[in-house]
Design a protein around this motif. Structure first.
Motif, PDB file in Angstrom:
ATOM      1  N   GLY A  95       0.802  -1.222   0.000  1.00 55.45           N
ATOM      2  CA  GLY A  95       0.000   0.000   0.000  1.00 55.45           C
ATOM      3  C   GLY A  95       0.835   1.272   0.000  1.00 55.45           C
ATOM      4  N   GLU A  96       2.152   1.129   0.231  1.00 54.21           N
ATOM      5  CA  GLU A  96       2.982   2.341   0.326  1.00 54.21           C
ATOM      6  C   GLU A  96       3.135   3.054  -1.007  1.00 54.21           C
ATOM      7  OE1 GLU A  96       6.681   1.958   2.476  1.00 54.21           O
ATOM      8  OE2 GLU A  96       5.563   1.617   4.325  1.00 54.21           O
TER       9      GLU A  96
ATOM     10  N   SER B 263       0.964   3.184  -3.428  1.00 52.56           N
ATOM     11  CA  SER B 263      -0.288   3.924  -3.672  1.00 52.56           C
ATOM     12  C   SER B 263      -0.406   5.138  -2.757  1.00 52.56           C
ATOM     13  CB  SER B 263      -1.485   2.983  -3.461  1.00 52.56           C
ATOM     14  OG  SER B 263      -1.399   1.889  -4.351  1.00 52.56           O
ATOM     15  N   SER B 264       0.070   4.998  -1.520  1.00 50.53           N
ATOM     16  CA  SER B 264       0.023   6.139  -0.587  1.00 50.53           C
ATOM     17  C   SER B 264       0.909   7.277  -1.076  1.00 50.53           C
ATOM     18  CB  SER B 264       0.468   5.706   0.815  1.00 50.53           C
ATOM     19  OG  SER B 264      -0.411   4.734   1.319  1.00 50.53           O
TER      20      SER B 264
ATOM     21  N   LYS C 110      -0.794   9.040  -3.899  1.00 53.98           N
ATOM     22  CA  LYS C 110      -1.865   9.883  -3.352  1.00 53.98           C
ATOM     23  C   LYS C 110      -1.311  11.216  -2.846  1.00 53.98           C
ATOM     24  CE  LYS C 110      -5.214  10.268   0.344  1.00 53.98           C
ATOM     25  NZ  LYS C 110      -5.850   9.704   1.523  1.00 53.98           N
ATOM     26  N   ARG C 111      -0.154  11.157  -2.137  1.00 54.41           N
ATOM     27  CA  ARG C 111       0.422  12.390  -1.596  1.00 54.41           C
ATOM     28  C   ARG C 111       0.837  13.352  -2.710  1.00 54.41           C
ATOM     29  NH1 ARG C 111       1.756   9.294   2.996  1.00 54.41           N
ATOM     30  NH2 ARG C 111       3.637   8.373   2.154  1.00 54.41           N
TER      31      ARG C 111
END
Ligand SMILES: Nc1ncnc2c1ncn2[C@@H]1O[C@H](COP(=O)(O)OP(=O)(O)O)[C@@H](O)[C@H]1O
Ligand SMILES: [Mg+2]
Lengths: 113, 143
Positions: free
Chosen positions: B22-23, B25-26, B29-30
């Motif tokens: 998930g990192e 994708s995170s 997102k940022r």
């Protein structure tokens, strides 16, 4: 209604992400299946689950959820708490089973949507 | 800015590594938040990127997740080396999953990842060669 309003009226313990307690709650969702939450929870929802592993933080963050309640006395892993703190996700725990928590949320005005 | 000048992001993915899952994708997102993409659009990009990222972690051996952020759209390309998908129509059905029990216990394997990608994207393409790997192309327009 904010996450803080809910924390004050229900038997919930804040274990991480206290800075986010002011977030508006748009509704609620309950599921232990992560892709089900990704697909059906709405932004700003409060999420009730019995999963305590760290992947719940990414789900909550990417789906834009207001808070996660780990129910049924499940204990979030240490990594989950640390990640929730660093990602700014409000992580709450309760000894109540998921069904009971959802009932109380509903009574206090949080609807499913 | 030329409309085809985008921001290029690229992340390596490792099968079975649930700790950093998930990192990628995170991080995408940022970046989208920093450049001011609409939050409902970011949410659709984040969800489809996460589902594609998780499928490499859950089902494949290794892979790479690329994002190309243009002024009007974001493209997500995920390529993996893995078992591939023999029957794509079957895999696309909601509820179909081959995830093993220990992964289902974590709440993965609902068989909704590919349907979620379709629902969140404006364009979706999947190519797979059994025994070799899978490639997903997603386009999400910003308006
Ligand atoms: N990258 C991939 N490599 C190999 N198989 C995949 C991949 N992505 C999806 N699949 C296959 O398609 C099925 C459905 O995928 P998905 O809808 O994401 O559900 P889930 O991941 O919950 O099983 C998977 O169970 C798997 O059999
Ligand atoms: Mg999946």
């Amino acid at each position: 209604m904010t996450v803080n309003d809910i924390v004050k009226s229900l038997p919930l313990t804040v274990v991480a992400g206290g800075d986010g307690l002011g977030a508006e709650v748009t509704g609620g969702y309950v599921s232990d299946l992560l892709s089900n939450v990704m697909g059906h929870a709405a932004a700003g929802n409060i999420w009730v689950t019995m999963q305590g592993h760290q992947n719940i933080v990414a789900v909550a963050s990417l789906a834009g959820l207001a808070a996660v309640i780990v129910a049924g006395g499940a204990v979030p892993e240490r990594e989950t708490v640390a990640k929730a703190e660093s990602e700014g996700i409000v992580l709450l725990t309760t000894a109540l089973p998921s069904f009971a928590v959802v009932g109380l949320l509903y009574q206090s005005g949080v609807k499913g949507q | 800015m030329n409309s085809e000048q985008g921001i290029a992001l690229e992340y390596e993915l490792k099968g079975g590594d649930f700790e950093i899952a998930g990192e990628a994708s995170s991080k995408i997102k940022r970046v989208l938040q920093q450049i001011g993409v609409r939050s409902d659009v970011i949410r659709r990009i984040a969800i489809s990127s996460y589902e594609a990222e998780m499928n490499v972690i859950i089902h494949a051996w290794s892979g790479v997740l690329k994002a190309r952020v243009f002024p009007d759209r974001t493209e997500i390309i995920v390529e993996d080396q893995g078992p591939g998908i023999a029957d794509i129509d079957l895999a696309m059905q909601e509820g179909y999953s081959t995830a093993p029990d220990h992964i289902r216990e974590m709440g993965f394997g609902a068989g909704m990842g590919l349907p979620n990608m379709v629902r969140c994207s404006d364009e979706f393409a999947i190519n797979s060669v059994a025994g070799q790997g899978t490639r997903i192309n997603i386009v999400i327009r910003h308006s």
